[in-house]
Motif scaffolding. Structure first.
Motif, PDB file in Angstrom:
ATOM      1  N   LEU A 227      -4.940  51.620 129.541  1.00 61.44           N
ATOM      2  CA  LEU A 227      -4.199  50.364 129.473  1.00 61.44           C
ATOM      3  C   LEU A 227      -4.135  49.835 128.048  1.00 61.44           C
ATOM      4  CD1 LEU A 227      -2.880  48.105 131.146  1.00 61.44           C
ATOM      5  CD2 LEU A 227      -5.108  47.049 131.284  1.00 61.44           C
TER       6      LEU A 227
ATOM      7  N   LYS B  64       3.688  52.866 130.399  1.00 65.28           N
ATOM      8  CA  LYS B  64       2.300  52.759 130.880  1.00 65.28           C
ATOM      9  C   LYS B  64       2.219  53.099 132.362  1.00 65.28           C
ATOM     10  CE  LYS B  64      -0.451  50.500 127.764  1.00 65.28           C
ATOM     11  NZ  LYS B  64       0.059  49.839 126.607  1.00 65.28           N
TER      12      LYS B  64
ATOM     13  N   PRO C  65      -6.645  45.481 136.325  1.00 67.56           N
ATOM     14  CA  PRO C  65      -6.577  44.521 135.238  1.00 67.56           C
ATOM     15  C   PRO C  65      -5.108  44.368 134.835  1.00 67.56           C
ATOM     16  CG  PRO C  65      -7.968  46.429 134.689  1.00 67.56           C
ATOM     17  CD  PRO C  65      -7.155  46.780 135.878  1.00 67.56           C
TER      18      PRO C  65
ATOM     19  N   ARG D 190      -3.892  58.666 134.371  1.00 67.43           N
ATOM     20  CA  ARG D 190      -2.847  57.850 133.765  1.00 67.43           C
ATOM     21  C   ARG D 190      -3.281  57.424 132.386  1.00 67.43           C
ATOM     22  NH1 ARG D 190      -2.164  52.174 136.376  1.00 67.43           N
ATOM     23  NH2 ARG D 190      -0.906  52.117 134.526  1.00 67.43           N
TER      24      ARG D 190
ATOM     25  N   PRO E 187      -1.816  43.043 132.576  1.00 64.31           N
ATOM     26  CA  PRO E 187      -1.619  42.873 131.127  1.00 64.31           C
ATOM     27  C   PRO E 187      -1.347  41.431 130.744  1.00 64.31           C
ATOM     28  CG  PRO E 187       0.319  43.851 132.105  1.00 64.31           C
ATOM     29  CD  PRO E 187      -0.654  43.662 133.214  1.00 64.31           C
TER      30      PRO E 187
END
Lengths: 181, 985
Positions: free
Chosen positions: B688, B711, B591, B685, B593
């Motif tokens: 998001l 990020k 996805p 990680r 940003p």
């Protein structure tokens, strides 16, 4: 000398009545004044008397004004002691003391005119006391600010300015990971 | 402003240090949390017999749950959850009071008490070879007054006492290389026949004395052709199996101690039949069922060994096992499915002309096909036989059908949640009342008076009950509209069955559910699997009047090479907006940003050939991507090879057919871990959508450290190859754990650390600038948790107050990974008592509230642990200033306060994941934990500093104000009067 003269003149005359009141010049009288009697106060006439009164009052006012001007000094010392007692940590107590230490000088400075209102006089020089008063109160204010700073409540550190900065955006974006299974 | 926040935070810290566990009061349970219990897809079901009296059914499921359900309402009486690797192979009732389960490939046999589900005994069956596991509980097989249970598992035949689980005898067949497929106990003499194949054509039968396991006789016959599939026993001496071309049926007869076999063509039975037949595993006396080209055919075995076609059922149908309805009379059932109706037919095995029962039942068409049916008979008041059927559907739901109606249904698909996302609810519109029951003024007043009574502690016990009921049933929390605090949302979950559910966060009810067409078995898609669910469109600014939608990504089969399937679903209604079956595969979904003008999020789907496909397929999306073309990167983690590669978008795909939504990647970097010393086990990680409030961390001495917030950081945990197994399989000397923090844009390793003598499994959570991970320390024999915080050293010089004051700094300008900022890390480790199943960090709307770690423990509970306990700045003797800042003195282990379990007394059985979603209220975070059970609650890591508590009594406040005002007036009047009197005097 007048008396001696009178006596000597009196040799020629049988008697004489001197109607002049020599009471103001005691030296001319043989009889000393009664003990505790001060001729000076009786000596003044009305105008001189009121002038003297005013002088005394203005003197007194000036004195008082200086006293009032010095009053914050005591306060300052007391505040200093309280602050020392409160310590350098942020508490309800220390915050209260610090804010009162800040508020007192400010309110005092706002009311400088009123404080010296009773001592207002054309003949009394109030500038000096006022300046002292203001200076002392400013000193109190400075003490309060210093205390605020030691409490860490003044934005004097870089941390105070960056703590609300949003994080920087990344230019790049990378996604991915382990293959979906 | 900053000051205010700081003073405020200090205040919050002060508050939180006074009471750092956020426990609930007993009467607050259920106010903001809900807990739903599920079972999973039912594999076996056994009804209580008439003798045992109670109306219950016992089920075992694919989630390894054994449960007893109430037949009237479908409620769970009791439930036992076996471990994740302890799959139930068979389930039956023994002695009329125990449930016997055989699990773990026939190696563990357990008996559970029927009424309450307590385990009575457990016995471990040893063997050498993997084999089919068979549980056979013969009636009237006794040895020394013990009822025997026959188990075939691990290549051995075991006879186990049903009273205490003791293995009475054991016969090892692993030496014979036979694949045992059936065990038959002959009821007349105590003989057990063990039948199976060596290879695919050599049929063996062993005759074993059931009393002592003595081998009486063995016999074999070589069939002229191979066989296909399972051997099915039709009666105590007759087997059927398919020949390997699947066009002939082989009947094997054991009469008179000899093996006779006979071949019959299926085409003799059914004209014009072609295609591949399969024998269905339904156990029916004298009958077997064949599935042929989506027809089901019932074939009766006649006495002379002939085969007779008795019934041909069109359409897909499920056939139950036979039940005995009276002496010598057996019945069985089959169900057919047509659109939204099911046809439920019960027939007598011996009498084909009449139906014992034929019912048509209307069913929700979002349940898919019928997968399994279990029937049970009962005696009606008029002494005739009634039948009820338990039906397991394609979406894993469970229905009980009786008297032409669905008595109850359970959505047990929710026991296997694959992925979760959330959606906002519709905005409340004026003039439209959404609350189901609007309270009238009287009720409102009554409620508040009750609450007031409760506050003043003058409530009677009945009042207390009423208050509690009122609080729990508050219509406020289950409204179908957005609320001011953002507590009401939709949880959209994808289940393993390919069904998508929307659950209301207020009470967990199902708002809508849809069985995705693309994730159902079809000719094009043999074994579809749902992979993930993404937020596709979240309208908030530009497209307010559009409904939000979600994207479900699936794949036509378990292998990576299977083509992708995509579904777009309206989050408010559950309508499938669009579905795509693109030609490409799916290995990754990224996805991006970026969103387009209708708030659709751009997604890149990467296939196995490392080509990216852009969705949505609109020219605008391409424009947006072209604009950010050089900034989009991608990394792939190859766990098997131990390589992490970085890629960047390169160009349009070079293909014959022009596809302008397809892009190539070029390789940028790769990190190759030495395979002899390191194996990747975990990567993590940042989320998001995580929001971080500030980049600065203020130290005690007013110093600032700048968090390295990117990020694009990846946490990788590697272990030594020998230490990949379970804990205890490697010595401390040969195991180590190496952790990395890698920038996935440049491939730069920011931090590397080795924990010697440690091994996985590693569970990690990455949030803001820190990672917390959990592993096992072999030397200390304890679990440990470590924290790493990453700080940006290159910004540390920004300390000039004046520059900051006038804004002359570049702290907020966008930062590139290629600027290679200097970073430093701080880390610390602590012991932790529990094993961990999942770990997550709370997320709030603005990221101001302090964080808590949510740890799913081995006991299937969720523990909230303050991040303050995992702070690398903890020291043994923190200074006064540090203490004030909230730094806790360093201890060797992390404290577990029993009040900080957010699941309080409940268990989220089979916990697999925890999801946190921010509420609109900054202090609050919504937590959803899923496993076999679902649990939802909301937590406030720094307490609810921005709202009044739930039980705040507005009535009391109002009454106090009114009383005060009245008092003021009264005293004013009185004082006036007194004054007047004084003046007259």
């Amino acid at each position: 000398m007048d008396k001696g003269k009178a006596v000597m003149e009196g040799v020629g005359r049988r008697w004489a009545v001197d109607f002049t009141d020599n009471s103001t010049s005691p030296s001319s009288r043989d009889i000393p004044d009664p003990l505790g009697f001060s001729r000076a106060s009786l000596d003044q006439d009305d105008s001189t008397q009121s002038r003297q009164k005013k002088d005394a009052e203005s003197n007194w006012k000036a004195k008082k004004a200086w006293e009032v001007a010095q009053a914050p000094l005591k306060n300052l010392l007391m505040m200093g002691f309280m602050m020392w007692m409160a310590g350098n940590t942020v508490h309800l107590f220390s915050i209260g003391i610090t804010f009162s230490a800040l508020w007192q000088p400010i309110s005092a400075l706002q009311g400088v005119g009123k404080v010296f209102e009773p001592y207002k006089d054309s003949r009394v020089e109030l500038l000096g006391p006022k300046l002292l008063f203001i200076a002392l109160n400013l000193g109190g204010l400075a003490l309060g600010v210093w205390k605020l700073n030691t409490l860490g409540l003044l934005p004097t550190h870089a941390s105070d300015w960056v703590s609300s900065l949003p994080p920087a955006q990344d230019v790049e974006y990378s996604g991915g990971g382990v293959n979906l299974h | 402003m900053a000051m205010a926040i700081r003073a405020f935070l200090i205040f919050v810290l002060f508050l939180s240090s006074t009471q750092f566990c956020f426990s609930l009061y007993e009467d607050q349970v259920g106010l903001m949390d809900w807990h739903h219990q599920y079972l999973g897809k039912v594999k076996h079901a056994v009804f209580h017999t008439q003798k045992t009296g109670r109306k219950r059914v016992l089920v075992s499921t694919e989630e390894n749950v054994v449960a007893s359900l109430d037949l009237r309402h479908g409620d769970i009486f009791w439930r036992q959850i076996l471990g994740t690797n302890d799959a139930v192979d068979a389930l039956d009732i023994a002695l009329g009071k125990y449930i016997i389960t055989l699990s773990s490939d026939g190696s563990i046999l357990r008996a559970w008490n029927l009424p309450d589900g307590q385990m009575v005994w457990e016995s471990s069956l040893q063997g050498l070879k993997m084999s089919k596991s068979i549980l056979n509980i013969p009636k009237n097989l006794k040895a020394n007054k013990d009822d025997l249970i026959l188990i075939f598992g691990q290549g051995c035949l075991h006879a186990v006492s049903s009273i205490d689980g003791e293995v009475l005898w054991k016969k090892d067949f692993s030496g014979q290389s036979i694949e045992v497929q059936q065990i038959i106990h002959s009821p007349h003499n105590d003989i057990v026949y063990v039948a199976g194949f060596v290879g695919s054509s050599n049929f063996y039968v062993y005759k074993v004395n059931a009393k002592n396991g003595e081998l009486l006789k063995d016999n074999n016959v070589e069939l002229p052709s191979g066989t296909y599939g399972e051997l099915l026993s039709v009666s105590s001496d007759m087997f059927v199996v398919l020949e390997d071309t699947r066009s002939k049926i082989v009947m094997i007869d054991l009469k008179n101690e000899e093996i006779n076999y006979k071949y019959s063509h299926i085409s003799d039975l059914i004209k014009y039949s072609s295609g591949q037949a399969v024998i269905l595993p339904s156990r029916l006396p004298g009958i077997f069922a064949l599935q042929l080209n989506s027809h089901s055919i019932l074939i009766k075995v006649a006495n002379e060994g002939g085969l007779v076609l008795v019934e041909k059922i069109n359409d897909a149908a499920a056939i139950s096992d036979a039940v005995s309805i009276s002496e010598g009379q057996h019945a069985f059932a089959f169900v057919q499915h047509e659109d939204n109706k099911i046809y439920f037919t019960v027939k007598d095995v011996d009498n084909w002309n009449a139906d014992l029962l034929k019912e048509r039942i209307v069913i929700d068409n979002q349940r898919g096909n019928i997968e399994k049916i279990f029937i049970n008979n009962y005696i009606r008041t008029d002494r005739s036989n009634g039948f009820r059927a338990l039906i397991a559907m394609e979406d894993h739901s469970l229905l009980l059908v009786q008297q032409g109606d669905i008595v109850w249904s359970r959505e047990d698909g929710l026991a296997s949640v694959v992925d979760v996302t959330t959606s906002e609810l519709p905005v409340e519109k004026k003039g439209v009342s959404v609350a189901k029951v609007e309270q009238n003024l009287f009720e409102w007043l009554k409620g508040h008076m009750l609450k007031l009574k409760g506050t003043l502690m003058i409530a009677s016990p009945e009042d207390v009950v009423a208050i509690q009921a009122m609080r729990l049933k508050s219509s406020e929390k289950s409204k179908m509209t957005r609320d001011h605090n953002g507590f009401r949302k939709l949880l959209i979950v994808l289940t393993r069955a390919g069904k998508v559910f929307a659950l209301h966060t207020g009470d967990g009810r199902i708002v809508w559910s849809v069985l995705l067409r693309t994730l159902r078995k079809s000719d094009a898609c043999e074994r579809p699997v749902g992979l993930n669910i993404y937020q596709w469109q979240v309208p908030h600014h530009h497209a307010m009047d559009e409904n939000p939608s979600v994207l479900v990504v699936g794949r036509c089969g378990p292998s990576l090479a299977a083509p992708a399937v995509l579904s777009f679903i309206d989050a408010y209604t559950g309508r499938e907006l669009n579905s795509l079956s693109p030609a490409h595969t799916v290995a990754q979904v990224i996805p991006l940003p970026y969103t387009d003008s209708t708030e659709q999020r751009l997604h890149l789907i990467i296939d196995v050939n490392q080509q990216a496909y852009l969705y949505p397929k609109t020219p605008k999306a391409i424009d947006i991507l072209q604009h950010e073309f050089s900034n989009v990167y991608w990394y792939s983690v190859e766990v098997d090879n131990g390589i992490i590669r970085g890629h960047a978008l390169n160009s349009r795909c070079n293909r014959e057919v022009v596809d302008e939504y397809c892009f190539d990647f070029r390789d940028l970097w790769s990190i190759v871990f030495p395979s002899e010393s390191e194996r990747i086990i975990t990567t993590t990680r940042r989320k998001l959508n995580e929001v971080v409030h500030t980049q600065a961390k203020v130290m005690t001495d007013q110093d600032v450290m700048y968090k390295y917030i990117s990020k694009n950081l990846l946490f990788v945990a590697n272990v030594a190859p020998k230490a990949r197994g379970e804990i205890g399989t490697a010595t401390p000397e040969e195991s180590w754990l190496v952790i990395y923090i890698i920038d996935t844009v440049t491939g730069r390793i920011l931090h590397r650390m080795t924990h010697h003598g440690c091994q996985g499994p590693v569970h990690a959570v990455f949030s803001e600038n820190w990672v917390v991970y959990h592993y096992f320390n072999l030397r200390a024999h304890r679990h440990e948790m470590s924290v790493i915080e990453v700080y940006d050293q290159s910004r540390a010089d920004n300390k000039d107050v004046w520059k900051l004051l006038v804004g002359k700094h570049n702290l907020t300008s966008p930062i590139s990974s290629y600027s290679r900022p200097e970073v430093i890390t701080k880390s610390q480790s602590y012991y932790f008592t529990h094993s961990v199943k999942a770990i997550e960090a709370t997320s709030t709307a603005k990221g101001i509230t302090s964080k808590q770690l949510l740890i799913g423990t081995i006991g299937d509970q969720v523990l909230a642990l303050d991040k303050r306990f995992l702070d690398p700045r903890r020291t043994l003797n923190p200074s006064q200033a540090e203490k004030e800042e909230g730094i806790i003195p360093l201890t060797d282990s992390l404290p577990i306060v029993s009040q900080s379990y957010i699941t309080h007394s409940l268990k989220v059985e089979g916990l697999r994941g925890i999801v946190t979603v921010p509420a609109k209220l900054e202090s609050t975070s919504l937590v959803f934990a899923y496993g076999v059970d679902l649990f939802f609650t909301r937590i406030a890591p720094s307490r609810t500093y921005d709202s009044l508590t739930e039980d705040f009594s507005y009535a009391l406040l109002l009454i106090t104000i009114v009383a005060l005002v009245a008092a003021i007036f009264v005293s004013w009047v009185l004082s006036e009067r007194k004054e007047l009197q004084d003046k007259w005097r």
